[in-house]
Design an enzyme around this catalytic site. Structure first.
Site, PDB file in Angstrom:
ATOM      1  CD  GLU A 155      -1.087  -5.902   5.571  1.00  0.00           C
ATOM      2  OE1 GLU A 155      -0.638  -6.297   4.477  1.00  0.00           O
ATOM      3  OE2 GLU A 155      -1.701  -4.834   5.712  1.00  0.00           O
ATOM      4  CG  HIS A 200      -3.563  -3.505   3.104  1.00  0.00           C
ATOM      5  ND1 HIS A 200      -2.582  -3.031   3.945  1.00  0.00           N
ATOM      6  CD2 HIS A 200      -4.109  -2.422   2.516  1.00  0.00           C
ATOM      7  CE1 HIS A 200      -2.536  -1.711   3.878  1.00  0.00           C
ATOM      8  NE2 HIS A 200      -3.454  -1.320   3.017  1.00  0.00           N
ATOM      9  CB  CYS A 227      -1.017  -0.035   1.145  1.00  0.00           C
ATOM     10  SG  CYS A 227      -2.394   1.103   0.885  1.00  0.00           S
TER      11      CYS A 227
END
Ligand SMILES: *[C@@H]1O[C@H](CO)[C@@H](O)[C@H](O)[C@H]1NC(C)=O
Ligand SMILES: *[C@@H]1O[C@H](CO)[C@@H](O)[C@H](O)[C@H]1NC(C)=O
Ligand SMILES: *[C@@H]1O[C@H](CO)[C@@H](O)[C@H](O)[C@H]1NC(C)=O
Ligand SMILES: *[C@@H]1O[C@H](CO)[C@@H](O)[C@H](O)[C@H]1NC(C)=O
Length: 319
Positions: free
Chosen positions: A249, A247, A137
């Site tokens: 994660e 993202h 990001c």
């Protein structure tokens, strides 16, 4: 006589066992010489919005868990260090992750640290010292600016949601997705498994008209906000440098937004992305000068704080 007669039979047997054990230890030494099975990855801290005592910078814990889940340990990389300090740290760690967040990619402590470490990574890789860098990001946006030497981003309507990836033909020989199961690739292309929450994107048009970016990065996926088609996943042609506007994660570790996907395929996506990057870090052999220096640097010296009820992250490390 009888008692001794067995000895010549026994000795070769013991020798064989010894030889076998020695060979085993050669083997394990050989394999550990080829990969670094204790990779340590730096995660860059960034300024908080409203600083309080001992809370001037932070790292969202999900980035730490992401890397730990695939067998890496994490060192927090603080902002405002000297070039000498970053160089010493660079020579001790095996990869670097630039997380998402909300600071300037033109002038912030995050940007200054990212620039120094990026330049060290480029120099090292040119000399054959394999050093992987990952940007998520904001980290991806930072990479586009470091590589192009310019701000090349466009405003998009991408503040919060999840999307399937629109893979390009380059996916066929990508390093990043090579180890992904075929079924997961199918799900990634058809289900909204990638969480996005950003304001600035690299428009495909900007990429296509920017020589530096075009020469450096292979576009692996794109997305659109309905108006602007933007680049969502890249890997560098000649360097182990990777970026996702989305993202990876969050799927496994963040719960504060209703649009974060948590399906089985979504969580597998988190894991396979982490597995890929950590396996890249296993190809680097930097190390701390002592065990003491290593243990002092590791994130275990800090405790994450529960913030899920008042921020976009479940847990945060503050520094
Ligand atoms: C800030 O950190 C220092 C050293 O870690 C500690 O001594 C101090 O009590 C902390 N202050 C606050 C307000 O938490
Ligand atoms: C980093 O340096 C800037 C500029 O010198 C300063 O304003 C800021 O407070 C520093 N932040 C930290 C966390 O050291
Ligand atoms: C996917 O990418 C292709 C080629 O870049 C583009 O023509 C198409 O509109 C994109 N589709 C979506 C849903 O973004
Ligand atoms: C969030 O949870 C923490 C820990 O349970 C608590 O101390 C804090 O007051 C809570 N904050 C809000 C805004 O609910």
């Amino acid at each position: 006589m009888r008692a001794f007669s067995q000895a010549p039979v026994l000795f070769p047997f013991i020798e064989m066992i010894l030889l076998f054990c020695i060979c085993l230890s050669c083997l394990s030494r050989y394999s550990s010489a080829k990969t670094n099975d204790g990779p340590i990855i730096g995660v860059l801290a960034q300024e908080v919005n409203s600083p309080k005592p001992n809370r001037s910078t932070y790292i969202a814990a999900s980035y730490v868990k992401f890397l730990e889940s695939a067998g890496a340990r994490v060192v927090p990389v603080m902002i405002n260090q000297t070039v000498e300090e970053y160089t010493a740290l660079f020579n001790a760690i095996n990869g670097m992750l630039y997380p998402g967040g909300g600071v300037s990619i033109i002038s912030s402590g995050y940007q200054r640290a990212a620039k120094i470490l990026y330049e060290l990574a480029i120099q090292a890789n040119k000399k054959g010292d394999y050093f992987p860098v990952w940007g998520t990001c904001l980290g991806f946006e930072q990479l586009t600016s470091l590589t192009s030497g310019n701000t090349v981003l466009s405003y998009t309507n991408t503040r919060g949601g999840s999307l399937p990836l629109n893979f390009t033909d380059e996916i066929k020989d990508s390093r990043m997705f090579k180890g992904f199961p075929a079924e997961l690739m199918k799900d990634l292309a058809s289900e909204p498994l990638t969480e996005i929450s950003h304001r600035w994107s690299l428009a495909l048009l900007s990429y296509n008209t920017n020589d530096e970016l075009k020469k450096f990065y292979k576009v692996l996926s794109t997305n659109t906000d309905g108006k602007t088609e933007f680049v969502s996943t890249v890997e560098a042609y000649d360097y182990p440098i990777y970026g996702t506007q989305w993202h990876p994660e969050k799927n496994a570790f963040e719960w504060t937004k209703p649009f974060i996907p948590h399906s089985r395929s979504a969580v597998k996506t988190t894991f396979y992305m982490a597995e890929f990057f950590v396996s890249e870090a296993r190809k680097n052999f930097h190390r701390f000068e002592s065990e003491e220096a290593e243990s002092k640097a590791l994130i275990y010296n800090y405790s994450p704080v529960y913030t899920g009820n008042k921020s976009g992250f479940e847990q945060i490390y503050f520094f």
